[in-house]
Scaffold this motif. Structure first.
Motif, PDB file in Angstrom:
ATOM      1  N   GLY A  29     -15.947   1.205   6.281  1.00  0.00           N
ATOM      2  CA  GLY A  29     -14.892   0.544   5.501  1.00  0.00           C
ATOM      3  C   GLY A  29     -15.271   0.406   4.031  1.00  0.00           C
ATOM      4  N   HIS A  30     -14.244   0.445   3.172  1.00  0.00           N
ATOM      5  CA  HIS A  30     -14.482   0.268   1.735  1.00  0.00           C
ATOM      6  C   HIS A  30     -14.346  -1.189   1.308  1.00  0.00           C
ATOM      7  CE1 HIS A  30     -14.338   4.482   1.672  1.00  0.00           C
ATOM      8  NE2 HIS A  30     -13.135   4.705   1.206  1.00  0.00           N
ATOM      9  N   ILE A  31     -13.919  -2.057   2.235  1.00  0.00           N
ATOM     10  CA  ILE A  31     -13.532  -3.419   1.835  1.00  0.00           C
ATOM     11  C   ILE A  31     -14.303  -4.494   2.621  1.00  0.00           C
ATOM     12  CG2 ILE A  31     -11.556  -5.004   1.580  1.00  0.00           C
ATOM     13  CD1 ILE A  31     -11.139  -2.444  -0.048  1.00  0.00           C
ATOM     14  N   THR A 153      -0.255  -9.485   3.717  1.00  0.00           N
ATOM     15  CA  THR A 153      -1.659  -9.866   3.514  1.00  0.00           C
ATOM     16  C   THR A 153      -2.168  -9.483   2.119  1.00  0.00           C
ATOM     17  OG1 THR A 153      -2.389  -7.836   4.635  1.00  0.00           O
ATOM     18  CG2 THR A 153      -2.284  -9.836   5.968  1.00  0.00           C
ATOM     19  N   ILE A 154      -1.603  -8.414   1.552  1.00  0.00           N
ATOM     20  CA  ILE A 154      -1.853  -8.098   0.138  1.00  0.00           C
ATOM     21  C   ILE A 154      -0.474  -7.822  -0.469  1.00  0.00           C
ATOM     22  CG2 ILE A 154      -2.967  -6.540  -1.513  1.00  0.00           C
ATOM     23  CD1 ILE A 154      -5.093  -5.949   0.571  1.00  0.00           C
ATOM     24  N   PRO A 155      -0.011  -8.705  -1.342  1.00  0.00           N
ATOM     25  CA  PRO A 155       1.341  -8.526  -1.883  1.00  0.00           C
ATOM     26  C   PRO A 155       1.480  -7.181  -2.609  1.00  0.00           C
ATOM     27  CG  PRO A 155       0.513 -10.718  -2.402  1.00  0.00           C
ATOM     28  CD  PRO A 155      -0.640  -9.954  -1.807  1.00  0.00           C
ATOM     29  N   CYS A 215       0.028   0.478   7.369  1.00  0.00           N
ATOM     30  CA  CYS A 215      -0.433   0.439   5.971  1.00  0.00           C
ATOM     31  C   CYS A 215      -1.907   0.810   5.775  1.00  0.00           C
ATOM     32  CB  CYS A 215      -0.159  -0.908   5.306  1.00  0.00           C
ATOM     33  SG  CYS A 215       1.570  -1.119   4.926  1.00  0.00           S
ATOM     34  N   ASP A 216      -2.530   1.399   6.769  1.00  0.00           N
ATOM     35  CA  ASP A 216      -3.860   1.988   6.560  1.00  0.00           C
ATOM     36  C   ASP A 216      -4.072   3.039   7.655  1.00  0.00           C
ATOM     37  OD1 ASP A 216      -6.316   2.515   5.445  1.00  0.00           O
ATOM     38  OD2 ASP A 216      -7.297   0.732   6.247  1.00  0.00           O
ATOM     39  N   THR A 217      -3.127   3.997   7.722  1.00  0.00           N
ATOM     40  CA  THR A 217      -3.121   4.976   8.813  1.00  0.00           C
ATOM     41  C   THR A 217      -4.129   6.096   8.547  1.00  0.00           C
ATOM     42  OG1 THR A 217      -1.254   6.010   7.695  1.00  0.00           O
ATOM     43  CG2 THR A 217      -0.744   4.599   9.558  1.00  0.00           C
ATOM     44  N   MET A 309      -0.908   7.620  -5.003  1.00  0.00           N
ATOM     45  CA  MET A 309      -1.230   6.184  -5.060  1.00  0.00           C
ATOM     46  C   MET A 309      -2.740   5.957  -4.944  1.00  0.00           C
ATOM     47  SD  MET A 309       0.224   3.090  -2.651  1.00  0.00           S
ATOM     48  CE  MET A 309       1.933   3.577  -2.799  1.00  0.00           C
ATOM     49  N   GLN A 310      -3.371   6.710  -4.048  1.00  0.00           N
ATOM     50  CA  GLN A 310      -4.808   6.538  -3.869  1.00  0.00           C
ATOM     51  C   GLN A 310      -5.567   7.044  -5.096  1.00  0.00           C
ATOM     52  OE1 GLN A 310      -5.910   4.836  -0.957  1.00  0.00           O
ATOM     53  NE2 GLN A 310      -7.530   4.567  -2.455  1.00  0.00           N
ATOM     54  N   THR A 311      -5.048   8.113  -5.719  1.00  0.00           N
ATOM     55  CA  THR A 311      -5.653   8.591  -6.972  1.00  0.00           C
ATOM     56  C   THR A 311      -5.590   7.473  -8.008  1.00  0.00           C
ATOM     57  OG1 THR A 311      -4.704  10.775  -6.472  1.00  0.00           O
ATOM     58  CG2 THR A 311      -5.612  10.472  -8.675  1.00  0.00           C
ATOM     59  N   ARG A 313      -5.263   4.274  -7.535  1.00  0.00           N
ATOM     60  CA  ARG A 313      -6.073   3.104  -7.172  1.00  0.00           C
ATOM     61  C   ARG A 313      -7.564   3.340  -7.458  1.00  0.00           C
ATOM     62  NH1 ARG A 313      -4.662   1.262  -1.240  1.00  0.00           N
ATOM     63  NH2 ARG A 313      -6.122  -0.381  -1.804  1.00  0.00           N
ATOM     64  N   PHE A 314      -8.074   4.500  -7.048  1.00  0.00           N
ATOM     65  CA  PHE A 314      -9.493   4.799  -7.328  1.00  0.00           C
ATOM     66  C   PHE A 314      -9.719   4.880  -8.844  1.00  0.00           C
ATOM     67  CE2 PHE A 314     -10.030   7.164  -3.010  1.00  0.00           C
ATOM     68  CZ  PHE A 314     -10.587   6.037  -2.408  1.00  0.00           C
ATOM     69  N   PHE A 315      -8.758   5.478  -9.525  1.00  0.00           N
ATOM     70  CA  PHE A 315      -8.891   5.682 -10.969  1.00  0.00           C
ATOM     71  C   PHE A 315      -8.884   4.338 -11.706  1.00  0.00           C
ATOM     72  CE2 PHE A 315      -7.041   8.459 -14.644  1.00  0.00           C
ATOM     73  CZ  PHE A 315      -8.296   8.499 -15.234  1.00  0.00           C
ATOM     74  N   LEU A 323     -14.649  -2.674  -9.481  1.00  0.00           N
ATOM     75  CA  LEU A 323     -14.575  -4.064  -9.019  1.00  0.00           C
ATOM     76  C   LEU A 323     -14.017  -4.193  -7.607  1.00  0.00           C
ATOM     77  CD1 LEU A 323     -13.056  -5.577 -12.311  1.00  0.00           C
ATOM     78  CD2 LEU A 323     -15.467  -5.527 -11.598  1.00  0.00           C
ATOM     79  N   TYR A 324     -13.331  -3.166  -7.104  1.00  0.00           N
ATOM     80  CA  TYR A 324     -12.585  -3.306  -5.836  1.00  0.00           C
ATOM     81  C   TYR A 324     -13.263  -2.578  -4.686  1.00  0.00           C
ATOM     82  CZ  TYR A 324      -8.446  -3.454  -2.757  1.00  0.00           C
ATOM     83  OH  TYR A 324      -7.582  -3.660  -1.712  1.00  0.00           O
ATOM     84  N   TYR A 325     -13.421  -1.269  -4.810  1.00  0.00           N
ATOM     85  CA  TYR A 325     -13.981  -0.485  -3.698  1.00  0.00           C
ATOM     86  C   TYR A 325     -15.504  -0.515  -3.717  1.00  0.00           C
ATOM     87  CZ  TYR A 325      -9.346   1.530  -3.116  1.00  0.00           C
ATOM     88  OH  TYR A 325      -8.010   1.699  -2.886  1.00  0.00           O
TER      89      TYR A 325
HETATM   90  C1  GN1 Z   1      -9.482   0.867   2.018  1.00  0.00           C
HETATM   91  O1  GN1 Z   1     -11.684  -0.172   3.819  1.00  0.00           O
HETATM   92  P1  GN1 Z   1     -10.705   0.753   4.411  1.00  0.00           P
HETATM   93  O2  GN1 Z   1     -11.284   2.104   4.609  1.00  0.00           O
HETATM   94  O3  GN1 Z   1     -10.074   0.204   5.670  1.00  0.00           O
HETATM   95  C2  GN1 Z   1      -8.152   0.331   1.501  1.00  0.00           C
HETATM   96  C3  GN1 Z   1      -7.036   1.300   1.798  1.00  0.00           C
HETATM   97  C4  GN1 Z   1      -7.353   2.607   1.129  1.00  0.00           C
HETATM   98  C5  GN1 Z   1      -8.690   3.108   1.645  1.00  0.00           C
HETATM   99  C6  GN1 Z   1      -9.096   4.375   0.935  1.00  0.00           C
HETATM  100  C7  GN1 Z   1      -7.330  -3.298   1.933  1.00  0.00           C
HETATM  101  O4  GN1 Z   1      -9.446   0.907   3.416  1.00  0.00           O
HETATM  102  O5  GN1 Z   1      -5.809   0.823   1.300  1.00  0.00           O
HETATM  103  O6  GN1 Z   1      -6.362   3.538   1.383  1.00  0.00           O
HETATM  104  O7  GN1 Z   1      -9.718   2.139   1.473  1.00  0.00           O
HETATM  105  N1  GN1 Z   1      -7.867  -0.980   2.061  1.00  0.00           N
HETATM  106  C8  GN1 Z   1      -7.537  -1.997   1.275  1.00  0.00           C
HETATM  107  O8  GN1 Z   1      -9.943   5.088   1.738  1.00  0.00           O
HETATM  108  O9  GN1 Z   1      -7.407  -1.886   0.054  1.00  0.00           O
END
Ligand code: GN1
Ligand code: MG
Length: 362
Positions: A29-31, A153-155, A215-217, A309-311, A313-315, A323-325
């Protein structure tokens, strides 16, 4: 107290003391932080929920309880017997709470570990088909969840307009001083911004409904058994209302990428259309009966959107100074950004083909 003893003490809040407990790190997990725990030979997952990101852990845990109870009831009604392997469950604390808050303000939860199960980072078209069936079924099962909407859980979690606003703020603030090296990429993001806000616009116009989304498939959020049959969907922190294109898209982003999410070699990164097809077939087999034409028309777009969107967010996180990942090395978020952007370009090139595939199974 050593770190390990602290963890054991937390585990005992759930299972009582006087037990034989071992703890070791688990997962990617990244979080959140995850651990595999064994208590008197019974395996569990212990997680520290990141409460800087999930700001209301009690509501989050309550969502998970509602979702898992509903899935369990439906499985029972279908005559499914191995319920403990087919849906997650929460282990309450000795006081009957769904989480434990330690002296340092950290939030912990525990769940039985589903044994003899595996998840994949890379799959084949047949497994993608099974995953598509499973995520479609997940949405269908939760369509009649009683008790009103789930807590967000995250607005604005998958809201592209809001993600872009955050990104633009990061660019403006340039907290890390990294902006000058990445100006070209900022321009690439801006060039697509208007197109990528389409789903939000269609939602406002009443043309797309919100449904209960995972929301995290990510591909690794499906558990398979030893014979590669799907057991269940995991990682339920972000189950909340959303547009189905986003759940469809996030699977393609992770499961139909020939490379890794953070691939250093951009030559590896491109969309795998066979996997796209397997997933689309399975997903539509489960979900076409309740989706509108407008939703189905926007599934392939969802793959571009979630990758964009993921680009973004990482960017944004790279520009903010990470600060996040969680990162494994200083440039990690930039490497992730570039790999996601490369995938986006491949999805753009193959968009018409993806639309055709979706049509074939509708
Ligand atoms: C985060 O930690 P993980 O792998 O469940 C993130 C997802 C992103 C993903 C990118 C709460 O998920 O939204 O798509 O990293 N979760 C949160 O791999 O931001
Ligand atoms: Mg997750």
């Amino acid at each position: 107290m050593t770190e390990n003893n602290k963890l054991k003490n937390i585990v005992s809040q759930f299972v009582g003391s006087e037990k034989d407990i071992t703890v070791e790190p688990l997962g990617k997990g990244h979080i959140n932080d995850s651990y595999k725990v064994v208590v008197d030979n019974k395996p569990y997952v212990l997680q520290r929920v990141n409460h800087y990101i999930f700001k209301n852990v009690p509501e989050l845990q309550n969502n998970i309880l509602r979702v898992t109870n509903h899935i369990r009831e439906k499985l029972k009604a279908k005559g499914v017997t191995d319920l403990d392997r087919r849906v997650l469950s929460l282990t309450p604390t000795q006081n009957g709470e769904l989480f434990y808050k330690d002296d340092e303000g950290n939030y912990w939860r525990m769940m039985p570990f589903i044994d003899n199960s595996k998840s994949y980072e890379e799959i084949n078209p047949e497994l993608a088909y099974r995953a598509g069936l499973a995520f479609g079924d997940f949405q269908k099962t939760l369509a009649d969840l009683p008790g009103g909407s789930l807590f967000e859980t995250i607005p604005n979690f998958h809201n592209m307009e809001s993600r872009l606003a955050t990104f633009r703020q990061a660019v403006k603030d340039n907290k890390s001083g990294r902006l000058s090296e990445v100006a070209d990429l900022v321009a690439e993001i801006e060039a697509r911004a208007e197109e990528m806000c389409k789903i939000e616009r269609l939602g406002r116009e009443g043309k797309l409904p919100k449904r209960t989304n995972h929301c995290d498939t990510k591909v690794n959020n499906i558990l398979f058994d030893d014979s590669d049959q799907v057991l269940c969907v995991v990682d339920l922190d972000t189950v909340m209302p959303g547009y189905v294109s986003s759940d469809f898209g996030d699977f393609i982003r992770t499961g139909a990428n020939n490379g890794a999410e953070d691939d250093n070699n951009l030559d590896n990164v491109s969309v795998n259309l066979d996997i796209f097809e397997g997933y689309a077939k399975g997903y539509l087999e489960s979900a076409a009966s309740f989706l509108t034409d407008a939703e189905i028309d926007n599934l392939a777009f969802g793959a571009k959107l979630l990758t964009y969107m993921q680009t973004v967010r990482f960017f944004a996180d790279y520009i903010d100074g990470d600060l996040y990942y969680k990162i494994a090395y200083p440039e990690h978020n930039l490497v992730r950004t570039k790999a996601q952007f490369k995938l986006l370009q491949s999805l753009e090139k193959n968009f018409d083909k993806m639309q055709e595939i979706v049509k074939k199974y509708h």
